[in-house]
Design an enzyme around this catalytic site. Structure first.
Site, mmCIF file in Angstrom:
data_model
loop_
_atom_site.group_PDB
_atom_site.id
_atom_site.type_symbol
_atom_site.label_atom_id
_atom_site.label_comp_id
_atom_site.label_asym_id
_atom_site.label_seq_id
_atom_site.Cartn_x
_atom_site.Cartn_y
_atom_site.Cartn_z
ATOM 1 N N ASP A 1 -7.107 -1.528 -4.051
ATOM 2 C CA ASP A 1 -8.057 -1.199 -2.984
ATOM 3 C C ASP A 1 -9.090 -0.188 -3.475
ATOM 4 O O ASP A 1 -10.280 -0.295 -3.168
ATOM 5 C CB ASP A 1 -7.338 -0.628 -1.764
ATOM 6 C CG ASP A 1 -6.360 -1.596 -1.133
ATOM 7 O OD1 ASP A 1 -6.530 -2.822 -1.318
ATOM 8 O OD2 ASP A 1 -5.420 -1.128 -0.467
ATOM 9 N N ASP B 1 0.858 -1.183 0.000
ATOM 10 C CA ASP B 1 0.000 0.000 0.000
ATOM 11 C C ASP B 1 0.895 1.233 0.000
ATOM 12 O O ASP B 1 1.952 1.235 0.629
ATOM 13 C CB ASP B 1 -0.908 0.017 1.229
ATOM 14 C CG ASP B 1 -1.990 -1.055 1.172
ATOM 15 O OD1 ASP B 1 -2.350 -1.478 0.064
ATOM 16 O OD2 ASP B 1 -2.480 -1.454 2.235
#
Length: 178
Positions: A147, A129
């Protein structure tokens, strides 16, 4: 199969998201942060300020959304990957039977994002991330392209279920009563 064009459209969307996700992660890990080969979850780099509300910050997510069910164990790694693969299989079946454009778009986004995160989990043991939005003292979670696609896909499915027009097939009995 309800509409082969919608099925193909959903699969194309999934592939585009998967490619965009993996390219963005490669760019961030190798080009932006310059992490060495092999990249491991021990790899770390200081955040890079982009704007007053966006940083690129390297975070390894060992869980699912928002770090839930996190665990740095082989069972967590393979278990979460297996669950995600099962969900993707169910979504492909849904896409195969689908006859609605918004559903094809939403399911395609979710499939592409889910596969992108599974690739990370299998390759690194965690999901990479890097997008960190913040405003003043408020800090949003760190996330990635996959995401984002999953979140947008879920919102589209909710919108379709709330506001989409439904056509119900007329049964022979109903037709006889008309």
């Amino acid at each position: 199969m309800s509409d082969p064009r919608l099925f193909r459209r959903g699969i194309v969307i999934a592939v585009v998201i998967l490619v965009a996700d993996q390219i963005s992660k490669w760019w961030v890990l190798k080009s932006l942060f310059g992490l060495p080969d092999p990249i491991t979850t021990a790899s770390w780099a200081p955040p890079i300020r982009i704007t007053g509300f966006l940083d690129f910050a390297m975070v390894w997510n060992y869980g699912i959304s928002f770090g839930l069910l996190a665990g740095d164990t082989p069972l967590a790694r393979w278990g979460l990957s297996a669950v995600a693969a099962a969900v993707v299989a169910g979504l492909v079946a849904w896409l195969w039977r689908n006859d609605r454009g918004l559903v094809a778009l939403g399911v395609g986004l979710i499939i592409g994002g889910a596969i992108g995160n599974v690739i990370d989990r299998l390759r690194f043991g965690a999901v990479a991330d890097f997008l960190h939005f913040h405003a003043g003292e408020y800090s949003f979670w760190v996330f990635n392209v996959a995401d984002s696609a999953i979140s947008i896909g879920v919102m589209l499915l909710i919108a379709d279920s709330l506001f989409g027009r439904r056509t119900h097939p007329v049964t022979a009995q109903q037709r006889d009563r008309m």
